[in-house]
Design a protein around this motif. Structure first.
Motif, PDB file in Angstrom:
ATOM      1  N   ILE A 105       5.095  48.036 -12.662  1.00 18.38           N
ATOM      2  CA  ILE A 105       5.202  48.911 -13.565  1.00 18.38           C
ATOM      3  C   ILE A 105       5.790  50.450 -13.845  1.00 18.38           C
ATOM      4  O   ILE A 105       5.518  51.329 -14.347  1.00 18.38           O
ATOM      5  CB  ILE A 105       4.540  50.109 -11.952  1.00 18.38           C
ATOM      6  CG1 ILE A 105       5.363  50.101 -11.372  1.00 18.38           C
ATOM      7  CG2 ILE A 105       3.683  49.035 -11.334  1.00 18.38           C
ATOM      8  CD1 ILE A 105       5.190  50.774  -9.912  1.00 18.38           C
ATOM      9  N   HIS A 147      10.174  49.214 -10.438  1.00 14.03           N
ATOM     10  CA  HIS A 147       9.622  49.414  -9.609  1.00 14.03           C
ATOM     11  C   HIS A 147       8.432  48.872  -9.963  1.00 14.03           C
ATOM     12  O   HIS A 147       7.978  47.950 -10.860  1.00 14.03           O
ATOM     13  CB  HIS A 147       8.717  50.646 -10.008  1.00 14.03           C
ATOM     14  CG  HIS A 147       9.752  52.141  -9.772  1.00 14.03           C
ATOM     15  ND1 HIS A 147       9.669  52.224  -8.239  1.00 14.03           N
ATOM     16  CD2 HIS A 147      10.431  52.834  -9.823  1.00 14.03           C
ATOM     17  CE1 HIS A 147      10.446  53.429  -7.506  1.00 14.03           C
ATOM     18  NE2 HIS A 147      11.378  54.165  -9.173  1.00 14.03           N
ATOM     19  N   LYS A 162       4.687  46.280  -8.299  1.00 16.02           N
ATOM     20  CA  LYS A 162       3.594  46.142  -7.221  1.00 16.02           C
ATOM     21  C   LYS A 162       3.711  44.343  -8.027  1.00 16.02           C
ATOM     22  O   LYS A 162       3.403  44.124  -8.194  1.00 16.02           O
ATOM     23  CB  LYS A 162       2.556  46.395  -7.528  1.00 16.02           C
ATOM     24  CG  LYS A 162       0.909  46.489  -7.341  1.00 16.02           C
ATOM     25  CD  LYS A 162      -0.182  46.776  -7.456  1.00 16.02           C
ATOM     26  CE  LYS A 162      -0.365  48.537  -6.876  1.00 16.02           C
ATOM     27  NZ  LYS A 162      -1.889  49.376  -6.859  1.00 16.02           N
ATOM     28  N   GLU A 197      -1.163  43.587  -0.939  1.00 13.28           N
ATOM     29  CA  GLU A 197      -0.514  44.278  -2.486  1.00 13.28           C
ATOM     30  C   GLU A 197       0.696  45.253  -1.581  1.00 13.28           C
ATOM     31  O   GLU A 197       0.153  46.405  -1.288  1.00 13.28           O
ATOM     32  CB  GLU A 197      -1.793  45.223  -3.022  1.00 13.28           C
ATOM     33  CG  GLU A 197      -3.645  44.621  -3.505  1.00 13.28           C
ATOM     34  CD  GLU A 197      -2.930  43.627  -4.158  1.00 13.28           C
ATOM     35  OE1 GLU A 197      -1.959  44.104  -5.502  1.00 13.28           O
ATOM     36  OE2 GLU A 197      -3.763  42.854  -4.824  1.00 13.28           O
ATOM     37  N   SER A 211       3.533  48.178  -2.474  1.00 10.67           N
ATOM     38  CA  SER A 211       4.837  48.656  -3.999  1.00 10.67           C
ATOM     39  C   SER A 211       6.565  48.520  -3.678  1.00 10.67           C
ATOM     40  O   SER A 211       6.115  48.966  -2.673  1.00 10.67           O
ATOM     41  CB  SER A 211       3.929  50.055  -4.519  1.00 10.67           C
ATOM     42  OG  SER A 211       2.747  49.382  -4.436  1.00 10.67           O
ATOM     43  N   ASP A 251      -0.674  49.019   0.050  1.00 10.25           N
ATOM     44  CA  ASP A 251      -1.995  49.224  -1.042  1.00 10.25           C
ATOM     45  C   ASP A 251      -2.919  48.543   0.319  1.00 10.25           C
ATOM     46  O   ASP A 251      -3.208  47.296   0.878  1.00 10.25           O
ATOM     47  CB  ASP A 251      -2.505  49.048  -1.963  1.00 10.25           C
ATOM     48  CG  ASP A 251      -0.881  49.879  -2.544  1.00 10.25           C
ATOM     49  OD1 ASP A 251      -0.750  50.938  -2.265  1.00 10.25           O
ATOM     50  OD2 ASP A 251      -0.859  49.658  -3.904  1.00 10.25           O
TER      51      ASP A 251
END
Length: 99
Positions: A24, A57, A59, A73, A75, A99
């Motif tokens: 990301i 970064h 995910k 999910e 991050s 998430d």
């Protein structure tokens, strides 16, 4: 649970699951297929064919074996990169959000 053999605060589950890693930090949100070796409440280790930069970064989507269960999910950011062999890198990810 902490005992004398393992000083970790959270139990680490050994896995061998396919995951999708989305970077990301870049504009394209590049996606890479990898293998999750292990997972805990605060981190995970994935195996990839090439390294990623520290502090990148990402995910990560961990697919379930059952179609009735949604993928996990998470991050986080890359905190460790270890070359284990030719085209085999172990990437440590510190999980910041689920998430």
């Amino acid at each position: 649970m902490v005992n004398f053999d393992d000083k970790r605060d959270f139990y680490r589950m050994m896995l061998n699951s396919d995951v999708t890693v989305t970077i990301i930090d870049d504009e394209a949100n590049s996606q890479i297929l990898a293998t999750c070796r292990d997972l805990s409440a605060t981190g995970m280790a994935i195996e990839m064919t090439h390294p990623l930069e520290l502090n990148t970064h990402v995910k990560v989507s961990v697919r379930s074996a059952s179609s009735n269960v949604q993928p996990l999910e998470v991050s986080g950011k890359i905190v460790r990169v270890t070359e284990e062999g030719e085209e085999c890198f172990l990437i440590g990810i510190n999980i910041a959000e689920i998430d």
